[in-house]
Design a protein around this motif. Structure first.
Motif, PDB file in Angstrom:
ATOM      1  N   TYR A 122      -5.235   8.029  50.942  1.00  0.00           N
ATOM      2  CA  TYR A 122      -6.024   8.910  49.806  1.00  0.00           C
ATOM      3  C   TYR A 122      -5.403   8.279  48.482  1.00  0.00           C
ATOM      4  O   TYR A 122      -6.212   7.985  47.465  1.00  0.00           O
ATOM      5  CB  TYR A 122      -5.534  10.190  49.906  1.00  0.00           C
ATOM      6  CG  TYR A 122      -5.612  11.151  48.785  1.00  0.00           C
ATOM      7  CD1 TYR A 122      -6.917  11.495  48.307  1.00  0.00           C
ATOM      8  CD2 TYR A 122      -4.723  11.227  47.796  1.00  0.00           C
ATOM      9  CE1 TYR A 122      -7.332  12.123  47.201  1.00  0.00           C
ATOM     10  CE2 TYR A 122      -5.061  12.252  46.620  1.00  0.00           C
ATOM     11  CZ  TYR A 122      -6.150  12.509  46.308  1.00  0.00           C
ATOM     12  OH  TYR A 122      -6.634  13.294  45.280  1.00  0.00           O
ATOM     13  N   PHE A 123      -4.263   8.023  48.134  1.00  0.00           N
ATOM     14  CA  PHE A 123      -3.435   7.509  46.897  1.00  0.00           C
ATOM     15  C   PHE A 123      -4.182   6.326  46.406  1.00  0.00           C
ATOM     16  O   PHE A 123      -4.438   6.094  45.323  1.00  0.00           O
ATOM     17  CB  PHE A 123      -2.282   7.710  46.928  1.00  0.00           C
ATOM     18  CG  PHE A 123      -1.642   8.994  46.802  1.00  0.00           C
ATOM     19  CD1 PHE A 123      -2.064   9.817  45.620  1.00  0.00           C
ATOM     20  CD2 PHE A 123      -0.832   9.484  47.910  1.00  0.00           C
ATOM     21  CE1 PHE A 123      -1.441  11.148  45.497  1.00  0.00           C
ATOM     22  CE2 PHE A 123      -0.395  10.690  47.562  1.00  0.00           C
ATOM     23  CZ  PHE A 123      -0.653  11.554  46.780  1.00  0.00           C
ATOM     24  N   PHE A 124      -4.172   5.268  47.559  1.00  0.00           N
ATOM     25  CA  PHE A 124      -4.794   4.078  47.099  1.00  0.00           C
ATOM     26  C   PHE A 124      -6.366   4.071  46.898  1.00  0.00           C
ATOM     27  O   PHE A 124      -6.686   3.382  46.037  1.00  0.00           O
ATOM     28  CB  PHE A 124      -4.487   2.878  48.381  1.00  0.00           C
ATOM     29  CG  PHE A 124      -3.134   2.424  48.405  1.00  0.00           C
ATOM     30  CD1 PHE A 124      -2.771   1.895  47.231  1.00  0.00           C
ATOM     31  CD2 PHE A 124      -2.336   2.580  49.474  1.00  0.00           C
ATOM     32  CE1 PHE A 124      -1.346   1.235  47.158  1.00  0.00           C
ATOM     33  CE2 PHE A 124      -1.252   1.860  49.511  1.00  0.00           C
ATOM     34  CZ  PHE A 124      -0.530   1.305  48.519  1.00  0.00           C
ATOM     35  N   GLU A 125      -7.133   4.971  47.668  1.00  0.00           N
ATOM     36  CA  GLU A 125      -8.737   4.888  47.402  1.00  0.00           C
ATOM     37  C   GLU A 125      -8.601   5.656  45.847  1.00  0.00           C
ATOM     38  O   GLU A 125      -9.558   5.307  45.031  1.00  0.00           O
ATOM     39  CB  GLU A 125      -9.045   5.797  48.485  1.00  0.00           C
ATOM     40  CG  GLU A 125      -9.435   5.137  49.609  1.00  0.00           C
ATOM     41  CD  GLU A 125      -9.747   5.932  50.874  1.00  0.00           C
ATOM     42  OE1 GLU A 125     -10.179   6.960  50.445  1.00  0.00           O
ATOM     43  OE2 GLU A 125     -10.010   5.436  51.829  1.00  0.00           O
ATOM     44  N   ASN A 126      -7.928   6.534  45.696  1.00  0.00           N
ATOM     45  CA  ASN A 126      -7.776   7.553  44.249  1.00  0.00           C
ATOM     46  C   ASN A 126      -7.635   6.524  43.165  1.00  0.00           C
ATOM     47  O   ASN A 126      -8.277   6.355  42.071  1.00  0.00           O
ATOM     48  CB  ASN A 126      -7.120   8.541  44.260  1.00  0.00           C
ATOM     49  CG  ASN A 126      -7.105   9.447  43.245  1.00  0.00           C
ATOM     50  OD1 ASN A 126      -8.449   9.546  42.991  1.00  0.00           O
ATOM     51  ND2 ASN A 126      -6.320  10.409  42.870  1.00  0.00           N
ATOM     52  N   ALA A 127      -6.469   5.630  43.342  1.00  0.00           N
ATOM     53  CA  ALA A 127      -6.223   4.686  42.551  1.00  0.00           C
ATOM     54  C   ALA A 127      -7.176   3.424  42.166  1.00  0.00           C
ATOM     55  O   ALA A 127      -7.517   3.169  40.925  1.00  0.00           O
ATOM     56  CB  ALA A 127      -4.951   3.878  42.805  1.00  0.00           C
ATOM     57  N   LYS A 128      -7.902   3.089  43.143  1.00  0.00           N
ATOM     58  CA  LYS A 128      -9.124   2.296  43.138  1.00  0.00           C
ATOM     59  C   LYS A 128     -10.115   2.609  42.477  1.00  0.00           C
ATOM     60  O   LYS A 128     -10.833   2.082  41.376  1.00  0.00           O
ATOM     61  CB  LYS A 128      -9.577   1.913  44.529  1.00  0.00           C
ATOM     62  CG  LYS A 128     -10.446   0.505  44.346  1.00  0.00           C
ATOM     63  CD  LYS A 128     -10.901   0.108  45.949  1.00  0.00           C
ATOM     64  CE  LYS A 128      -9.959  -0.417  46.649  1.00  0.00           C
ATOM     65  NZ  LYS A 128     -10.482  -0.768  48.113  1.00  0.00           N
ATOM     66  N   LYS A 129     -10.436   3.994  42.595  1.00  0.00           N
ATOM     67  CA  LYS A 129     -11.476   4.584  42.108  1.00  0.00           C
ATOM     68  C   LYS A 129     -11.104   4.799  40.546  1.00  0.00           C
ATOM     69  O   LYS A 129     -12.309   4.485  39.810  1.00  0.00           O
ATOM     70  CB  LYS A 129     -11.735   5.960  42.638  1.00  0.00           C
ATOM     71  CG  LYS A 129     -13.169   6.603  42.490  1.00  0.00           C
ATOM     72  CD  LYS A 129     -13.213   7.952  43.192  1.00  0.00           C
ATOM     73  CE  LYS A 129     -12.618   7.956  44.649  1.00  0.00           C
ATOM     74  NZ  LYS A 129     -12.676   9.347  45.106  1.00  0.00           N
ATOM     75  N   ALA A 130      -9.888   5.299  40.295  1.00  0.00           N
ATOM     76  CA  ALA A 130      -9.478   5.430  38.828  1.00  0.00           C
ATOM     77  C   ALA A 130      -9.489   4.096  37.992  1.00  0.00           C
ATOM     78  O   ALA A 130     -10.067   3.966  36.856  1.00  0.00           O
ATOM     79  CB  ALA A 130      -8.362   5.844  38.875  1.00  0.00           C
ATOM     80  N   LYS A 131      -9.027   3.009  38.724  1.00  0.00           N
ATOM     81  CA  LYS A 131      -9.380   1.606  38.177  1.00  0.00           C
ATOM     82  C   LYS A 131     -10.727   1.212  37.671  1.00  0.00           C
ATOM     83  O   LYS A 131     -10.940   0.591  36.645  1.00  0.00           O
ATOM     84  CB  LYS A 131      -8.517   0.471  39.073  1.00  0.00           C
ATOM     85  CG  LYS A 131      -8.225  -0.493  38.408  1.00  0.00           C
ATOM     86  CD  LYS A 131      -7.386  -1.629  39.008  1.00  0.00           C
ATOM     87  CE  LYS A 131      -6.753  -2.861  38.472  1.00  0.00           C
ATOM     88  NZ  LYS A 131      -6.170  -3.564  39.134  1.00  0.00           N
ATOM     89  N   LEU A 132     -11.859   1.333  38.618  1.00  0.00           N
ATOM     90  CA  LEU A 132     -12.998   1.020  38.441  1.00  0.00           C
ATOM     91  C   LEU A 132     -13.466   1.973  37.341  1.00  0.00           C
ATOM     92  O   LEU A 132     -14.776   1.590  36.650  1.00  0.00           O
ATOM     93  CB  LEU A 132     -13.803   1.355  39.833  1.00  0.00           C
ATOM     94  CG  LEU A 132     -13.594   0.230  41.027  1.00  0.00           C
ATOM     95  CD1 LEU A 132     -14.203   0.621  42.129  1.00  0.00           C
ATOM     96  CD2 LEU A 132     -13.861  -1.210  40.509  1.00  0.00           C
ATOM     97  N   SER A 133     -13.201   3.318  37.345  1.00  0.00           N
ATOM     98  CA  SER A 133     -13.726   4.179  36.200  1.00  0.00           C
ATOM     99  C   SER A 133     -13.141   4.140  34.797  1.00  0.00           C
ATOM    100  O   SER A 133     -13.487   4.763  33.932  1.00  0.00           O
ATOM    101  CB  SER A 133     -13.940   5.704  36.817  1.00  0.00           C
ATOM    102  OG  SER A 133     -12.636   6.099  36.771  1.00  0.00           O
ATOM    103  N   ALA A 134     -12.191   3.231  34.680  1.00  0.00           N
ATOM    104  CA  ALA A 134     -11.502   2.967  33.551  1.00  0.00           C
ATOM    105  C   ALA A 134     -12.277   2.383  32.545  1.00  0.00           C
ATOM    106  O   ALA A 134     -13.040   1.408  32.852  1.00  0.00           O
ATOM    107  CB  ALA A 134     -10.184   2.091  33.777  1.00  0.00           C
ATOM    108  N   THR A 135     -12.264   2.743  31.186  1.00  0.00           N
ATOM    109  CA  THR A 135     -12.882   2.278  29.995  1.00  0.00           C
ATOM    110  C   THR A 135     -12.079   1.394  29.384  1.00  0.00           C
ATOM    111  O   THR A 135     -12.741   0.605  28.544  1.00  0.00           O
ATOM    112  CB  THR A 135     -13.358   3.538  29.211  1.00  0.00           C
ATOM    113  OG1 THR A 135     -12.335   4.204  28.669  1.00  0.00           O
ATOM    114  CG2 THR A 135     -14.437   4.230  29.981  1.00  0.00           C
TER     115      THR A 135
END
Length: 142
Positions: free
Chosen positions: A46-59
């Motif tokens: 969960y944490f790795f998927e959430n970190a990956k999702k946050a990195k992709l949505s970073a501006t």
């Protein structure tokens, strides 16, 4: 009495190797239990998927120095002082219980694994840790 190693008296009836083995086994069981819990609840995934999702949505990207500063501030304020507990009584009881228990555990391990001529500070830490844990556990009810 507060400067006497409580485990040296206990070693008259229970061998020191038995106490040391018990501490090692308990530490291993805590580590194994934590790993089983992480695997069972799939926290890491969960944490790795959430970190990956946050990195992709970073501006924008945050410099490493800024990241370290944020981590240090979070540890110093939120973790060390239990800032998530808004009520003063609840925060104090949590801090007394948490730091008392940590002191008690560390002092217990030092006293069990050291020779009978351990520093006089460790039995004091052991007693103060026990007192802090008890006060933290009982203060909430008063």
């Amino acid at each position: 009495m507060i400067t006497t190693n409580p485990f040296s008296t206990l070693s008259e009836t229970i061998p020191g190797i038995a106490m040391q083995s018990f501490v090692i086994i308990m530490a291993l069981l805590v580590i194994i239990g934590t790993l089983v819990d992480i695997i069972h609840k799939k926290n890491v995934k969960y944490f790795f998927e959430n970190a990956k999702k946050a990195k992709l949505s970073a501006t924008n990207s945050v410099p490493t120095g800024k990241k370290v500063s944020i981590v240090v501030k979070t540890l110093a304020h939120d973790v060390a002082t239990s800032a998530e507990f808004c009520g003063v009584t609840r925060r104090i009881t949590h801090l007394l219980g948490m730091y008392g228990t940590i002191g008690f555990w560390v002092a217990s391990a030092v006293l069990i694994f050291s020779s009978s001529s351990a520093s006089a500070i460790w039995p004091i830490v052991w007693h103060i840790g026990a007192i802090m844990t008890c006060i933290g556990g009982y203060w909430f009810w008063f």
